[in-house]
Design a protein around this motif. Structure first.
Motif, PDB file in Angstrom:
ATOM      1  N   GLN A 392     106.033  21.028  61.644  1.00  0.00           N
ATOM      2  CA  GLN A 392     105.897  19.811  61.634  1.00  0.00           C
ATOM      3  C   GLN A 392     106.870  18.814  60.896  1.00  0.00           C
ATOM      4  OE1 GLN A 392     103.343  17.177  62.995  1.00  0.00           O
ATOM      5  NE2 GLN A 392     102.169  18.429  63.920  1.00  0.00           N
ATOM      6  N   SER A 393     107.259  19.553  59.644  1.00  0.00           N
ATOM      7  CA  SER A 393     108.059  18.938  58.659  1.00  0.00           C
ATOM      8  C   SER A 393     109.547  19.098  59.049  1.00  0.00           C
ATOM      9  CB  SER A 393     108.032  19.529  57.381  1.00  0.00           C
ATOM     10  OG  SER A 393     108.522  20.878  57.120  1.00  0.00           O
ATOM     11  N   ARG A 394     109.961  19.829  60.159  1.00  0.00           N
ATOM     12  CA  ARG A 394     111.261  19.926  60.647  1.00  0.00           C
ATOM     13  C   ARG A 394     111.652  19.421  62.062  1.00  0.00           C
ATOM     14  NH1 ARG A 394     113.447  25.864  59.558  1.00  0.00           N
ATOM     15  NH2 ARG A 394     111.468  26.528  60.087  1.00  0.00           N
ATOM     16  N   VAL A 395     110.875  18.423  62.401  1.00  0.00           N
ATOM     17  CA  VAL A 395     110.887  17.741  63.734  1.00  0.00           C
ATOM     18  C   VAL A 395     112.275  17.093  63.968  1.00  0.00           C
ATOM     19  CG1 VAL A 395     109.872  15.423  63.235  1.00  0.00           C
ATOM     20  CG2 VAL A 395     109.390  16.486  65.499  1.00  0.00           C
ATOM     21  N   GLY A 396     112.795  16.424  62.669  1.00  0.00           N
ATOM     22  CA  GLY A 396     114.077  15.950  62.500  1.00  0.00           C
ATOM     23  C   GLY A 396     115.180  17.005  63.123  1.00  0.00           C
ATOM     24  N   LEU A 596     110.223   9.447  60.988  1.00  0.00           N
ATOM     25  CA  LEU A 596     111.349   8.985  61.978  1.00  0.00           C
ATOM     26  C   LEU A 596     111.281   7.750  62.686  1.00  0.00           C
ATOM     27  CD1 LEU A 596     112.491  12.859  62.745  1.00  0.00           C
ATOM     28  CD2 LEU A 596     114.005  11.236  61.231  1.00  0.00           C
ATOM     29  N   VAL A 597     112.368   6.933  63.119  1.00  0.00           N
ATOM     30  CA  VAL A 597     112.084   6.150  64.311  1.00  0.00           C
ATOM     31  C   VAL A 597     111.933   6.871  65.706  1.00  0.00           C
ATOM     32  CG1 VAL A 597     112.903   4.090  63.061  1.00  0.00           C
ATOM     33  CG2 VAL A 597     114.388   5.568  64.307  1.00  0.00           C
ATOM     34  N   ALA A 598     111.278   6.237  66.668  1.00  0.00           N
ATOM     35  CA  ALA A 598     111.180   6.890  68.059  1.00  0.00           C
ATOM     36  C   ALA A 598     112.639   6.836  68.493  1.00  0.00           C
ATOM     37  CB  ALA A 598     110.599   6.061  68.795  1.00  0.00           C
ATOM     38  N   THR A 599     113.108   8.047  69.142  1.00  0.00           N
ATOM     39  CA  THR A 599     114.320   8.193  70.069  1.00  0.00           C
ATOM     40  C   THR A 599     113.990   7.514  71.406  1.00  0.00           C
ATOM     41  OG1 THR A 599     113.700  10.399  70.889  1.00  0.00           O
ATOM     42  CG2 THR A 599     115.049  10.276  69.043  1.00  0.00           C
ATOM     43  N   PRO A 600     115.219   6.786  71.779  1.00  0.00           N
ATOM     44  CA  PRO A 600     115.095   6.340  72.978  1.00  0.00           C
ATOM     45  C   PRO A 600     114.923   7.241  74.277  1.00  0.00           C
ATOM     46  CG  PRO A 600     117.247   5.642  72.259  1.00  0.00           C
ATOM     47  CD  PRO A 600     116.546   6.874  71.212  1.00  0.00           C
ATOM     48  N   GLY A 601     114.180   6.816  75.318  1.00  0.00           N
ATOM     49  CA  GLY A 601     113.858   7.775  76.403  1.00  0.00           C
ATOM     50  C   GLY A 601     115.121   8.295  77.044  1.00  0.00           C
ATOM     51  N   GLY A 742     116.387  10.472  55.235  1.00  0.00           N
ATOM     52  CA  GLY A 742     115.159  11.249  55.095  1.00  0.00           C
ATOM     53  C   GLY A 742     115.839  12.707  54.360  1.00  0.00           C
ATOM     54  N   VAL A 743     116.611  13.211  55.180  1.00  0.00           N
ATOM     55  CA  VAL A 743     117.121  14.682  54.733  1.00  0.00           C
ATOM     56  C   VAL A 743     117.834  14.416  53.120  1.00  0.00           C
ATOM     57  CG1 VAL A 743     118.976  16.235  54.721  1.00  0.00           C
ATOM     58  CG2 VAL A 743     117.717  15.350  57.067  1.00  0.00           C
ATOM     59  N   ILE A 744     118.545  13.381  52.831  1.00  0.00           N
ATOM     60  CA  ILE A 744     119.227  13.229  51.513  1.00  0.00           C
ATOM     61  C   ILE A 744     118.112  12.993  50.617  1.00  0.00           C
ATOM     62  CG2 ILE A 744     120.726  11.788  50.237  1.00  0.00           C
ATOM     63  CD1 ILE A 744     122.546  11.626  52.867  1.00  0.00           C
ATOM     64  N   TYR A 745     117.110  12.091  50.740  1.00  0.00           N
ATOM     65  CA  TYR A 745     115.854  12.052  49.972  1.00  0.00           C
ATOM     66  C   TYR A 745     115.206  13.126  49.555  1.00  0.00           C
ATOM     67  CZ  TYR A 745     111.625  10.142  48.514  1.00  0.00           C
ATOM     68  OH  TYR A 745     110.212   9.775  47.700  1.00  0.00           O
ATOM     69  N   LEU A 746     115.009  13.990  50.569  1.00  0.00           N
ATOM     70  CA  LEU A 746     114.015  15.316  50.581  1.00  0.00           C
ATOM     71  C   LEU A 746     114.946  16.308  49.634  1.00  0.00           C
ATOM     72  CD1 LEU A 746     112.027  15.347  53.729  1.00  0.00           C
ATOM     73  CD2 LEU A 746     110.966  14.835  51.212  1.00  0.00           C
ATOM     74  N   ARG A 747     116.286  16.410  49.778  1.00  0.00           N
ATOM     75  CA  ARG A 747     117.130  17.521  49.254  1.00  0.00           C
ATOM     76  C   ARG A 747     117.353  17.288  47.854  1.00  0.00           C
ATOM     77  NH1 ARG A 747     118.774  21.019  49.918  1.00  0.00           N
ATOM     78  NH2 ARG A 747     120.963  21.341  50.799  1.00  0.00           N
ATOM     79  N   ASN A 748     117.334  15.857  47.404  1.00  0.00           N
ATOM     80  CA  ASN A 748     117.907  15.655  46.098  1.00  0.00           C
ATOM     81  C   ASN A 748     116.513  15.499  45.204  1.00  0.00           C
ATOM     82  OD1 ASN A 748     120.940  14.662  45.762  1.00  0.00           O
ATOM     83  ND2 ASN A 748     120.233  14.261  47.600  1.00  0.00           N
ATOM     84  N   VAL A 749     116.204  16.735  44.584  1.00  0.00           N
ATOM     85  CA  VAL A 749     114.870  16.927  43.966  1.00  0.00           C
ATOM     86  C   VAL A 749     115.137  17.127  42.537  1.00  0.00           C
ATOM     87  CG1 VAL A 749     113.301  17.168  45.677  1.00  0.00           C
ATOM     88  CG2 VAL A 749     114.346  19.223  44.731  1.00  0.00           C
ATOM     89  N   ASP A 750     116.430  17.708  42.344  1.00  0.00           N
ATOM     90  CA  ASP A 750     116.896  18.020  40.750  1.00  0.00           C
ATOM     91  C   ASP A 750     118.095  17.448  40.494  1.00  0.00           C
ATOM     92  OD1 ASP A 750     116.629  19.177  38.347  1.00  0.00           O
ATOM     93  OD2 ASP A 750     117.630  21.075  38.991  1.00  0.00           O
ATOM     94  N   VAL A 759     110.872   3.191  48.697  1.00  0.00           N
ATOM     95  CA  VAL A 759     111.944   2.991  49.889  1.00  0.00           C
ATOM     96  C   VAL A 759     111.182   2.519  50.978  1.00  0.00           C
ATOM     97  CG1 VAL A 759     113.278   5.189  49.192  1.00  0.00           C
ATOM     98  CG2 VAL A 759     111.076   5.409  50.909  1.00  0.00           C
ATOM     99  N   LYS A 760     111.891   1.915  51.841  1.00  0.00           N
ATOM    100  CA  LYS A 760     111.328   1.213  52.956  1.00  0.00           C
ATOM    101  C   LYS A 760     111.896   1.854  54.333  1.00  0.00           C
ATOM    102  CE  LYS A 760     109.557  -2.752  51.179  1.00  0.00           C
ATOM    103  NZ  LYS A 760     109.484  -2.282  49.952  1.00  0.00           N
ATOM    104  N   LEU A 761     113.104   2.511  54.227  1.00  0.00           N
ATOM    105  CA  LEU A 761     113.552   3.155  55.601  1.00  0.00           C
ATOM    106  C   LEU A 761     112.646   4.113  56.284  1.00  0.00           C
ATOM    107  CD1 LEU A 761     116.170   2.954  57.703  1.00  0.00           C
ATOM    108  CD2 LEU A 761     117.264   4.743  56.185  1.00  0.00           C
ATOM    109  N   PHE A 762     111.720   4.755  55.622  1.00  0.00           N
ATOM    110  CA  PHE A 762     111.070   5.608  56.174  1.00  0.00           C
ATOM    111  C   PHE A 762     109.776   5.891  55.336  1.00  0.00           C
ATOM    112  CE2 PHE A 762     114.577   7.750  54.105  1.00  0.00           C
ATOM    113  CZ  PHE A 762     113.951   8.193  52.918  1.00  0.00           C
ATOM    114  N   GLU A 763     108.611   6.571  55.707  1.00  0.00           N
ATOM    115  CA  GLU A 763     107.684   6.756  54.873  1.00  0.00           C
ATOM    116  C   GLU A 763     107.642   8.310  54.482  1.00  0.00           C
ATOM    117  OE1 GLU A 763     104.063   6.090  57.274  1.00  0.00           O
ATOM    118  OE2 GLU A 763     104.741   4.135  57.802  1.00  0.00           O
ATOM    119  N   ILE A 764     107.345   8.613  53.440  1.00  0.00           N
ATOM    120  CA  ILE A 764     107.130   9.836  52.952  1.00  0.00           C
ATOM    121  C   ILE A 764     105.781  10.494  53.071  1.00  0.00           C
ATOM    122  CG2 ILE A 764     107.340  11.589  50.887  1.00  0.00           C
ATOM    123  CD1 ILE A 764     109.327   8.362  50.800  1.00  0.00           C
TER     124      ILE A 764
END
Length: 767
Positions: A392-396, A596-601, A742-750, A759-764
């Protein structure tokens, strides 16, 4: 209590300290303290930022010749990286860097006033750009001897100091660990400047261009071209194998990777540009939306996007494609030579970069598809999709992989390339098969649909659209792939699945379209598929006789409550998985992921085109819809309800959706079954006769008969081929923005640059 800006002894202690690391700065300056200063002594925070920027500007001015100056620049850079997110999270502070500080233009050296009235953000960005081409600090000095005067940083032509050979630059400088580390620290600060975007909620109007990116990528930045080239070349030239020697990375620590990762992240953020609405005012105030060729660029355009769209030399394309393919394949190499190379972690950034290249530079897209090199991108993407399907964490990651394949599938060459035999034996958790890359694609898609997690259902349309797009060009499907396609049809055409959501029947239409394309255009090599269709003929008869009366509809939906999941593995002969493969695993409990925001149909994501006799495409979007019985229905019902219905029907057999007889009749009458029924009518009696005559139970004899059979003159007139090409729209642009950050947020941990800020663009979320 406010400290005077002139109290140098007080402020200098923040950056004069030697040998700190960015991690030290994060430890020494806790979040609570920054927020406290922001609330209780705002003037001190303002002075701190202003002074730190001033030190960077002075360092850029002087060229950082002494070790002390370099240390100050690095410490200011680390401090700003620490503090900026707390400025961005507070709406009252957000304008602070865009306000002008009197005399702060160039360290207050009394130059002309408009120069001095630069907003702090601009001074900071220009200083970072200068510092990224600072001899002996971030680039090799070109001086012959120490007697020569220091290179003047203002007259220096940074195009001669590009960091790596590749696009537009032939010389590869000696690797220098210190320079790489200094560049990395400055790029981290630059990325932090750009990250203001994380603190604004997702908005569909793409009008909210990021002012930091906009300024940095404008003509105001005299280093825009060499920096763009440096970033691109640094990423594409990187070889994690360690100069081609397996296991080399175990001996030499690879200091290049952190720089490459940072470069990839900065690059994709600078290219965050909505191509669907990229009309920008030209000089005379009219708007143009043309893609950049060599015409003059419109208005204050993003130069990074501009340069990317103008790359055109074959050798440049080759360098970029080879580099990205090499890096994307890196995790696959791991699987059959474990630990032989360093395993890179930035494949998601690479996929975004590849997407941007194809989206902004059509010549690059055609180059990719011109040879079978495209398969070096396809195989890693299929590997990632298969590996991430239960997580589930790799749905993006699943989405971007599918989007790239959707984009490629709109081009005829992609379908043609898929006929190349698949011989690479990457251990994957899929049934063993012998066949082509098309077989690999179908087998992996089947696996995603039947054993991925629930959140992937919105992607089913995209997956099947890709198969439809390539189907007219597939010369010979393997028996394994043919059976997988029929298993999907079986699963999707059960009455309760068809009736339980407003859009489910589209999946059946897509599959029928695949079968029709192959029968009409590639009958000769596809005896395996024809045989599979004959064996499963009852599925087609059931579809033709689908009940449409209300009692039958209700009965089917009742059955749903007792029935298992529609896509269980039963009925699909799952062969043994490939040797050495590991099953796709769900996320570890507690794994962080970003929303993530929903993608268009699919109807918004794609535009329908018809392939003419000569192979050219004609858009059908503006033309009136054809209503031929074999045509595609996918755009025939309003599709806004699509996502919502899907969600509801997943949640439960919810009472929200009530299928009616009229509704079933409206699409049942359009099911494109004529071609298949005609094929069954002609071939079934012949196959049955062979079985009776020869007492056969052996399928090889039947396959041999089908291989030599022909339906020429017996089938309906071939329908025109319909291709659904990806089209840019602001919905996907917003999706890419949230995914990328979202990727950049999660990858910059150190160090954890943005962790625990508002942050407002997405939820963690935690899985």
């Amino acid at each position: 209590m406010p400290v005077e800006a002139t109290d140098d002894a007080f402020w200098d202690q923040f950056w004069a300290d030697t040998a700190t690391s960015v991690q030290d700065v994060f430890a020494l300056v806790p979040a609570a303290e920054i927020r406290a200063v922001r609330e209780e002594s705002p003037s001190n925070l303002a002075t701190l930022c202003y002074k730190a920027v001033e030190k960077l500007v002075q360092g850029a001015e002087s060229g950082c010749h002494s070790e002390k100056e370099r240390q100050i620049v690095l410490n200011c850079s680390r401090l700003l990286t620490r503090v900026l997110p707390y400025i961005f999270e507070d709406p009252d502070w957000r304008g602070f860097f865009w306000s002008t500080v009197p005399g702060a233009g160039r360290g207050g050296q009394g130059e002309d006033d408009d120069e001095n009235a630069r907003p702090l953000a601009e001074s900071l960005l220009l200083a970072i750009a200068d510092l990224l081409f600072c001899p002996d600090f971030t680039v090799q000095s070109h001086r012959r001897s120490t007697v020569d005067s220091a290179e003047d940083i203002h007259s220096l032509d940074s195009c001669e100091y590009i960091w790596e050979a590749g696009v537009g630059f032939a010389h590869s400088p000696q690797p220098n660990y210190i320079h790489d580390m200094n560049r990395m620290e400055l790029l981290k600060l630059l990325l932090t400047c750009f990250s203001e975007a994380m603190y604004l909620p997702p908005a569909l109007d793409s009008g909210n261009t990021n002012p930091w990116v906009q300024f940095f990528c404008s003509a105001e930045n005299r280093h825009a071209l060499p920096l763009f080239t440096s970033l691109l070349n640094t990423v594409c030239a990187y070889d994690p194998v360690g100069y081609g020697i397996p296991y080399n990375h175990l001996i030499f620590s690879d200091y290049r990777e952190p720089l490459v990762e940072e470069a990839a992240q900065v690059l994709i953020v600078t290219l965050d540009h909505d191509s669907a609405t990229s009309t920008s005012p030209t000089v005379d105030g009219t708007t143009t939306g043309t893609a950049m060729d060599d015409a003059d660029p419109p208005g204050p355009e993003n130069l990074f996007v501009n340069y990317l769209s103008r790359i055109h030399r074959e050798e440049d394309f080759q360098f970029i494609l080879k580099g990205i393919a090499r890096l994307l394949s890196n995790p696959l190499v791991q699987t059959y030579l474990p630990n032989s190379t360093k395993k890179i972690q930035f494949h998601q950034e690479l996929l975004v970069l590849f997407w941007k290249l194809c989206d902004f530079n059509k010549k690059f897209l055609f180059f990719v598809l011109k040879s079978s090199d495209v398969l070096d991108i396809l195989v890693p993407i299929l590997y990632f999709l298969n590996d991430a399907r239960a997580d589930q964490s790799r749905v993006g990651l699943m989405h971007i992989g599918v989007f790239i394949l959707l984009l490629l599938s709109g081009e005829r060459n992609f379908g043609v390339r898929l006929n190349k035999p698949y011989s690479v034996r990457v251990p994957m958790d899929i049934p063993v098969f012998t066949g082509t890359h098309a077989d690999l694609l179908i087998v992996v898609f089947h696996k995603i649909i039947t054993s991925g997690h629930q959140r992937l259902q919105p992607l089913f349309d995209c997956l099947l659209t890709i198969v439809v797009n390539v189907s007219p060009y597939l010369k010979s499907l393997s028996m394994v792939a043919a059976n997988k396609l029929l298993h999907l049809l079986e699963a999707f055409s059960t009455t309760w699945f068809l009736f339980s959501a407003a859009q489910n029947h589209h999946l059946v239409f897509f599959l029928l379209e695949v079968f029709n394309n192959i029968i009409q255009y590639q009958f000769d090599g596809n005896s395996n598929l024809v045989y599979a269709i004959i064996r499963k003929r009852s599925v087609f008869h059931q579809l033709a006789n689908l009940p449409t009366d209300l009692p039958a509809i209700h009965k089917a939906l009742q059955r749903r409550r007792r029935a298992p999941e529609p896509l269980s593995r039963t009925g699909s002969q799952e062969g043994a998985s490939m040797e050495g493969s590991r099953p796709a695993a769900p996320a570890e409990p507690g794994t962080l992921k970003t929303s993530l925001v929903a993608t268009p149909g699919i109807d918004k994501l794609t535009e329908k085109s018809q392939v003419s006799e000569d192979g050219t495409l004609r858009s059908l979007e503006s033309a009136p819809q054809q209503n031929s019985a074999e045509g595609s229905p996918a755009a025939e019902e309003p599709s806004q309800v699509w996502r919502e219905q899907r969600r509801l029907s997943n949640a439960s057999a919810s009472g929200q959706w009530n299928p009616t007889s009229e509704w079933v009749l409206s699409w049942k009458s359009k099911l494109p079954l004529q071609t298949i029924m005609r094929l069954l009518q002609v071939l079934v009696p012949q196959v049955e006769k062979i079985c009776i005559d020869k007492g056969l139970t052996d399928e090889s004899e039947i396959l041999r008969f089908l291989q030599h059979g022909t339906l020429v003159g017996l089938l309906p007139v071939p329908h025109p081929i319909l291709i659904r090409k990806y089209q840019a729209n602001s919905g996907t642009a917003m999706w890419f923005r949230t995914y990328m950050w979202g990727v950049i947020y999660l990858r910059n941990v150190d160090p954890p640059v943005w962790y625990d800020t508002d942050v407002k663009l997405f939820e963690i979320q935690r899985v």
